[in-house]
Every structure is written in C-alpha cells, then in structure tokens.
Scaffold this active site. Structure first.
Site: not given
Ligand code: BMA
Length: 861
Positions: A451, A547
C-alpha cells in the site's frame, strides 16, 4: 553448546549450533550510575522480551495492560553472551566462520573481545571468518544490541521533515529507518513491542577448501500437458572456495543415480557451477484442491579433486508452470495466475506474523495455521509486507500443502529513506531473501510493498505531514528508485521469470492510479473503513482482490485468557479490551454494522458471538461476489488469517488458534464447488461456481421453506457445471418465488450436488438466502437439541437438531478442550446436523455432553 565435533581427517564442512549457554543483560546507560546488571539466562533464538519474561522480570506482555509498562525495553541496549568451546582440530581448519541467520537488529558482535561484525538489518544473515580471534578451549561470543529507537534517532532528526507512516505507534515515527519488522512498532491490530535479539539460529561453521553457498534450480523445460516429455532442470551451484582448485559437483535424488555432474576448476571466492538434470515421467505439483503436491528432493554434493566430500545441500522442488498474466485488455489490466497451463482462482487470506515475538511460533503452530488455511479450501496466502520474510518452515509447509505464496518485500504503509547506505542494505536483504525462497514451488510472485503507492497517491500525506514540495519530490523519487528499479532488478537477476508487482495494490502503470477498478489487484476497504454497506462488495470487484476485511473479537474462551479472571474487564469499552482493540474506530464500526443487521445483543458473551457471525456474513458476501465474478476476477484474499496477540482484529483465527466464525464460513465459501444464491433488483439468481478443471454433471435444488420447515416452493434440475467458471444456472423473480409468503419468515435453500471422484455419494454445497436482514427475521426459539456419541479415532460426534430454523448455531465445549470441525452453522427445521469434535485430551461423550453449549441468534436478545 553442543559438542564441537569435528573430525580432523574430514574435509567436510561442519556446522555446530550455538544454541545453549546464552545469558543476557541490559547494558548500563552511559553516564548513568553505571550499575552492572546481573547476567540472566537467555534463549537463542529468542528476544529480549521473552527472555525478560522467562527470567520473571516482566509480566506476560499480552495480559491485560502489561504492554504499557514494557515500553522502556525498546530504549535500552542489550547484550548476549555465550561461551563456545573450540578444539584444536577445528582451529586447524582453513576457515572457521560465525554464522548468524538473523540478528534483530543493530548489533555488534565480539569474539574474545575483538570486534567481528556490525549488523543493521533484521532480514539479513551474517557470516564472518572468526578464526583469527579464536583459541583452543573456551571462547566468548558477545552480541551487543543498540536500542533500535536510539540508533536511528540521529538520522530521523537530521532529515528536516517527517517521513509518513500510518501505523507506527511511537511518539516519533522512526520505524522506517530500521530494516526491522514494521509491525514491531505497532499496527491497527498489533501491540508495540520493539524487540532486540538473536532471532534466528547461530552456528560455527568450519570448512577447508570450499563450501556450497547456494543452489538454484531452473525448470528449463516442463510440458504440463504432456508428462511423457521429461522435465529438464538447470542447476546453478554457488561454490565459495578458500584457495581454488579442482572440484566436482553432482546432483541426485536421495538413493538414486547421479542426474548430472560438473567438473570444474574453482577460483578463490564465489564460483557459479552450472549443471543439468532430467526427470523422466515428471509428476506435477498442484495448488491445493487441484491435485497432489509432488515434491522432488535434490541433493547437491561438492567434492574436491581427490573425491573427498566437502559439502552437501538438499532441497525440495516441485514441477509446475506458473505465470502471472498482467496485461492490458478491454476492461483494463488483468491479474490472473495460471498454474500448469490454466488460470486458477486464488482463494485465501493475508498472513501476518503469528506472534509479536516470532521465535515463539513453533513448528506445530505454523502447521496448525497453514493446515487451517488448507482445511478452509484456501490455495494462496499473501505474506504481507509489514511483517517478516517468513521462516523456512512456513514455505516448506506451503510446498507440502499446496498453498501458493504471494510474497511482499517488507515495506508497508510508510515512506522510506533513500540514502545510499539504506538502499544498499535493502538490496542485500532482497538478494538474500529472493535466493532463500526462489526454489519453493509455492512461491508465486513478488510484490514491492504493501500500500505505499496508494498511501502516497491517495491518503493525503503531503498535507497531513506538511511536506514541502522538495521533500515530496525526494520521497517519491526515493520510492521510485526502490520499487521501480532496485527491487525489480533484484528479482530479474536472482529469480528470472518470476512476476514482480511494484506494490499491492498497483496497476504497474505510471498513468493509472493504484486501486483503480479493473486495473490489476485491489484492496477494497469501502466496507469497514468507509462504512459502506457490505453489499458494496459486489460493485467493487477488480481483477484480483488482494485485501478487504472486517473485524471481530475473539470468542469468550479466548478473551478470558488476557483479561482479569473476575470478569471486570468484560466490556468492549473497558481499558483492557480497548487496549486489545488497536483500530481507533474499531468498536464504533463494529457497533454500526451490527446495528444494521442484528438486534442488540443482550450481554458481553452474546456481543462477541454476534460480532463473529457478523464478520462471517460480511466476508462470505464479499467472497461469493468475487467468485461469482470469476473470469473477470481471479483472486480473493481476505484480510487477515491470523493474529500476533490476542486482540479484536480482522483475523479469522485468533491468537490462540481458535477458529472464528469467519474461518468456518471460509470452508464453505471457498469450497471447490459453490452454490451462491443472490438477490439483486428483485431477481434471485442461483450461481454455480466450479474450480474443477472439467465440466461436471450436478443436480441443483432450490427450496423455499418457512421457519417451521414447510416447503413453499421447490425447483430441481440437472445442470452441467462449467469447468473453472461461474454461471447463473437458474433465475427467478423474487415475487414468483415467494408467492406472497412473508419474507421475514422464509428462507431459500439452494443445494448443488456433484459426484466426487472416488467418494461413496455426491457431495453437496448448500447455501441459504434470506429476504430480510437477520434482525428483521421472525425467528422463533429454535429448541436446539444436542447429543454426543463416540466417533472414530477418539473423536466424538455431536448431533444437533432444531425444531425451528436455528441460525448460526455456535457450539462451545467449555472445560473440554477440543476442536469442532464445523461451527456457526444453520440448522434447518427438523434436520439433524452432525459435527465431529476432536478433543485435545482423551474424554468421554458424557463429559462433553455436560460441558456443551449451543447458542443461536435467537438466544442473543
Ligand atoms: C490493510 C493492511 C493493513 C491493515 C489493514 C486494516 O491496509 O495492509 O495495513 O492492518 O488494512 O486496516
């Protein structure tokens, strides 16, 4: 230390672990009163926190609020000491090396007082020739760890601006300067324990002419579609020679003939020796669910010119092709993993380190967790970038069980320094870990970080951290260098052919923002962080869902282990429960979502139970939507499989190994054949999803029943389940299906029966569809009956029946410790469900019958 057994006549490399006799102490602070601390016994591998705990100096770090009192540990320096006997024969060897598989983190190593080594990266190993400092008899090894906070503080202070990090819980966020597990500094599911210690084995290795440093196996030729063709392997043995000279390298299967050999003249230093091998009639390695996990052991041996065995190394490989297809197409950019020639839908979860103190993760705990993943029909785990490059045992198990591994490099939710020494340090770390993991058949792909790209581009950090333009340019420049240049170059050189993605999520395209729908992999957090209704999962499906997640608390039996025994902590807003909930909005979010679907639970235990069911239904909804979109989307990995301490989190298995409702649900929602009924815009569609590689005849049945079991509508038909695909096999208008029935009193039961090859009867996927939120259902008290009888192999069988529909029946075994094979399941009126219970210690049906409780949703308000 174990016997330093070295035979003078042998030229073979010897390895002697230095595993016992270690002691440790705090290093007196400079300028302080300088009181000498006593040496205390230490465990190696281990860390300061677990050693302090064992010595009785601190309480259990996970109990109640103990973590708060243990923060001083990170600011201290610590030293470890061992006495190592070395005999004359060992000293007569050409090289005697001290080898650390892992030092956490800033360490100086002294041998008999001489400085031998400085270490500054938890993820690297260290090898140094210590022969010049050794003597016959006892030798002292001293490892001094600087405080990981104090050590990097000068660099942090000097920078002039703050590097952003999302989860570092320190007053000053310095974690990014240390190449050390990011989660040690705290996370939104993790405590802060910034440890120090010798966290992987340490040994003395003695050798003479040469040693085998590494063996790399290339699968040069494998025709997965024609196994009559032999598999051709290329093997590169890296041999490190002291002086140089003639040598022979051979490769064979244990007990088998030599498959290949090479005679070479070694030069001093590193030599790459290439040889070839052929495997006739190869058998393939398959991801779990698609076939067996055939593994081949290859023994590589190094001998000197006179034929003396010098070194040997065994490794296991699997023969399979794997290809990540990440290509522009009409929709955007694909993200499909092909194994042995065809796409495989990836089903699984994200993995975090299974303990704040990783050396406590025993082989049994690794096995239990990975086995749980396979038992829930997973075929992939993502080793997430905020933890560690996992232990060898993890990858060995993944190979054995058929779990593909998505491997992040260890960077997460932060921006990192980019000075030359830092980059070089990472480069070494990357080379070493790529080499360590690249032969595992389970290894599917590398990802640069977790991320960071999304964080920099979308989380407003430039403003939040008040970063001047120059600092922003520098940070992004450093990012690009590391993740667009340095790491992919390491992968290309050390693991050619393996897929690398810059970040998760990323479109790997400078013009396309990360997480753009239909462009590569996606982390979708609209549900949870942005409070979207969970139905939003169906509108936010990209090409691979890496995710998404939803929190729950551990069940009461687990909560009891970290809270006060008198129950005074049993309130989710108590200081203890709040400290074991690290997401700032965790509790309000759970309450918000719970209120949307469930009636207010009457007490703490009911709250924990309903919270788990809530997590289960939310993630079930997500996964089914992802699987129905198979063909467009090829992966679904929920956040997160496990926990590193007892906490409210997105995990499906709690710290103590207990399966939450979500994990039980996973076994069903990840099943190879899934029936998935869905209601959208007044239309009910019955999807069949099949991971099988062949079309399969099946029988589909759809029944509408009321809560008392009366059948109101029934349709049944034969279908051919399309291979490796998802299709709607039946559709109904909701009003035609309900025929005026009260939607708060009915449920649709969809069943798909297929014949399992070799099984006695068909196996059935069952799924229920309700027309109202659970809180709006008129659920009568179900009148659940449970009966325990003896089962096979010391197991017990629990029969559960209900007069009326029982939702999410949760069986708990009280004082009788053990595992239910299924739980949190619905029992239809008049039906008897049977569940196997595996006790941890031998017990009787009568004992379980007394201890057993069964709770359903109707019991919680
Ligand atoms: C994802 C993860 C973790 C985090 C989780 C829940 O972004 O990568 O950083 O724990 O969300 O917030």
């Amino acid at each position: 230390m174990a016997d330093a057994a070295t035979t003078a006549a042998s030229t073979a490399r010897t390895r002697t672990e230095i595993a016992s006799g270690w002691t440790f102490r705090k290093v007196a602070q400079k300028g302080a009163a300088n009181v000498e601390e006593a040496w205390l016994p230490a465990t190696v591998p281990g860390c300061v926190h677990t050693d302090l705990l064992a010595a009785g100096k601190i309480g259990d770090p996970f109990f109640r609020l103990n973590e708060k009192d243990q923060q001083w540990i990170e600011n201290e320096s610590w030293e470890y000491r061992a006495t190592v006997p070395v005999d004359a024969a060992t000293l007569a060897r050409e090289r005697v090396e001290l080898v650390f598989a892992g030092l956490d983190t800033f360490a100086d190593v002294f041998v008999n007082g001489a400085h031998a080594l400085s270490a500054d990266n938890m993820f690297r190993s260290w090898r140094v020739n210590v022969k010049p400092w050794l003597k016959a008899g006892d030798n002292q090894i001293l490892v001094r760890f600087a405080s990981p906070i104090a050590k990097v503080k000068p660099a942090y202070d000097k920078l002039g601006y703050k590097l952003p990090a999302a989860n570092d819980q320190g007053k000053e966020m310095v974690s990014m300067w240390a190449r050390k597990a990011p989660y040690h500094y705290g996370w939104d599911w993790g405590p802060r324990f910034v440890t120090s210690g010798i966290w992987r084995p340490v040994a003395l290795e003695a050798w003479d002419e040469a040693r085998l440093d590494d063996v790399q196996v290339f699968q040069n030729k494998l025709d997965a579609g024609n196994l009559n063709q032999p598999a051709e392997l290329g093997i590169v043995a890296r041999v490190v020679a002291a002086q140089g000279g003639k040598a022979r390298v051979t490769v064979a299967q244990p007990g088998g003939p030599v498959l290949g050999h090479a005679d070479v003249t070694l030069k001093p230093g590193a030599n790459d020796v290439k040889l070839g091998a052929r495997i006739d009639k190869p058998e393939l390695w398959w991801p779990a669910g698609l076939g067996p996990q055939k593994l081949y052991t290859l023994e590589t041996k190094l001998a000197t010119a006179d034929g003396k065995a010098t070194d040997a190394r065994a490794l296991r490989i699997g023969l399979r092709t794997i290809e990540v297809v990440h290509q522009r197409d009409a929709d955007g950019k694909s993200f499909t993993i092909n194994v042995n020639g065809a796409p495989v839908f990836m089903k699984g979860a994200n993995w975090i380190p299974a303990d704040s103190f990783v050396t406590r993760v025993t082989p049994e705990r690794y096995r239990a967790l990975l086995q749980s993943a396979v038992d829930a029909n997973m075929n992939m785990l993502r080793v997430w970038g905020g933890g560690i490059y996992e232990d060898d045992r993890f990858y060995d198990l993944a190979d054995e069980l058929g779990l593909l591994v998505w491997q992040d490099f260890m960077f997460a939710c932060s921006m990192y320094p980019g000075d030359e020494p830092f980059v070089e340090n990472v480069r070494h770390e990357a080379v070493e870990n790529v080499r360590r993991l690249r032969n595992h058949p389970s290894l599917a792909l590398w990802a640069g970080n977790n991320e960071n790209e999304a964080a920099w581009k979308q989380w407003g950090w430039q403003i939040k951290f008040a970063l001047p333009k120059k600092a922003q340019d520098r940070i992004w420049g450093d990012y690009k260098r590391m993740f667009h240049e340095v790491l992919p170059a390491v992968v290309a050189a050390e693991d050619p052919g393996r897929f690398y993605t810059r970040s998760s999520p990323s479109a790997n395209d400078d013009k396309v923002p990360p997480n753009k729908k239909n462009w590569g992999d996606m982390h979708f957090w609209g549900v949870w962080h942005a409070e979207n209704p969970y139905e939003a999962y169906s509108d936010n499906i990209s090409r691979f869902m890496s995710e998404y997640g939803f929190q729950s608390f551990p069940e009461l039996a687990s909560v009891k282990r970290y809270t006060a025994p008198d129950g005074s902590d049993w309130n989710i807003e108590s200081p203890v429960m709040l400290s074991h909930q690290r997401h700032p909005r965790g509790n309000p979010l759970i309450r918000t979502y719970m209120d949307r679907d469930f009636r207010r639970p009457k007490d703490f235990a009911s709250f924990l139970y309903v919270g788990q069911v809530l997590q289960g239904i939310v993630i079930k909804y997500a996964v089914e939507a992802h699987r129905r979109a198979m063909g467009h989307n090829w992966g679904s990995l929920y956040w997160q499989l496990d926990d590193c301490w007892p906490v409210a989190s997105w995990s499906s298995i709690d710290y103590y190994g207990r399966w939450k409702a979500e994990q039980y649900f996973a076994r069903h929602f990840f099943a190879p054949v899934l029936v998935s009924p869905v209601l959208e815009k007044g239309v009910v569609s019955i999807f069949g999803v099949s991971d099988r590689r062949a079309d399969t005849p099946a029988r589909l049945s759809v029944r509408l029943i009321d809560v008392a079991g009366n059948v109101l509508n029934h349709v049944e038909q034969n279908v051919t389940l399309a291979a490796n695909a998802s299709r709607a096999y039946l559709t109904f208008k909701q009003k035609d299906l309900l025929k005026g029935a009260d939607p708060s009193k009915v449920v649709l039961v969809a069943e798909l029966a297929v014949n399992e090859p070799g099984a006695p009867g068909p196996s059935t996927s069952r799924n229920l569809l309700f027309f109202k939120k659970t809180k709006d259902l008129q659920l009568p008290k179900p009148e659940i009956k449970v009966a325990v009888s003896p089962g096979a192999n010391n197991a017990l069988v629990v029969s559960v029946s209900a007069k009326q529909l029982a939702r999410n029946v949760f069986l708990a075994s009280g004082a009788v410790d053990g595992f239910f094979e299924d739980n949190y399941f619905d029992v239809l009126p008049g039906e008897t469900a049977t569940v196997t219970f595996r006790p941890r210690a031998s017990t009787t049906p009568a004992a379980l019958q007394v201890a057993l409780t069964a709770t359903s949703i109707a019991d919680t308000y």
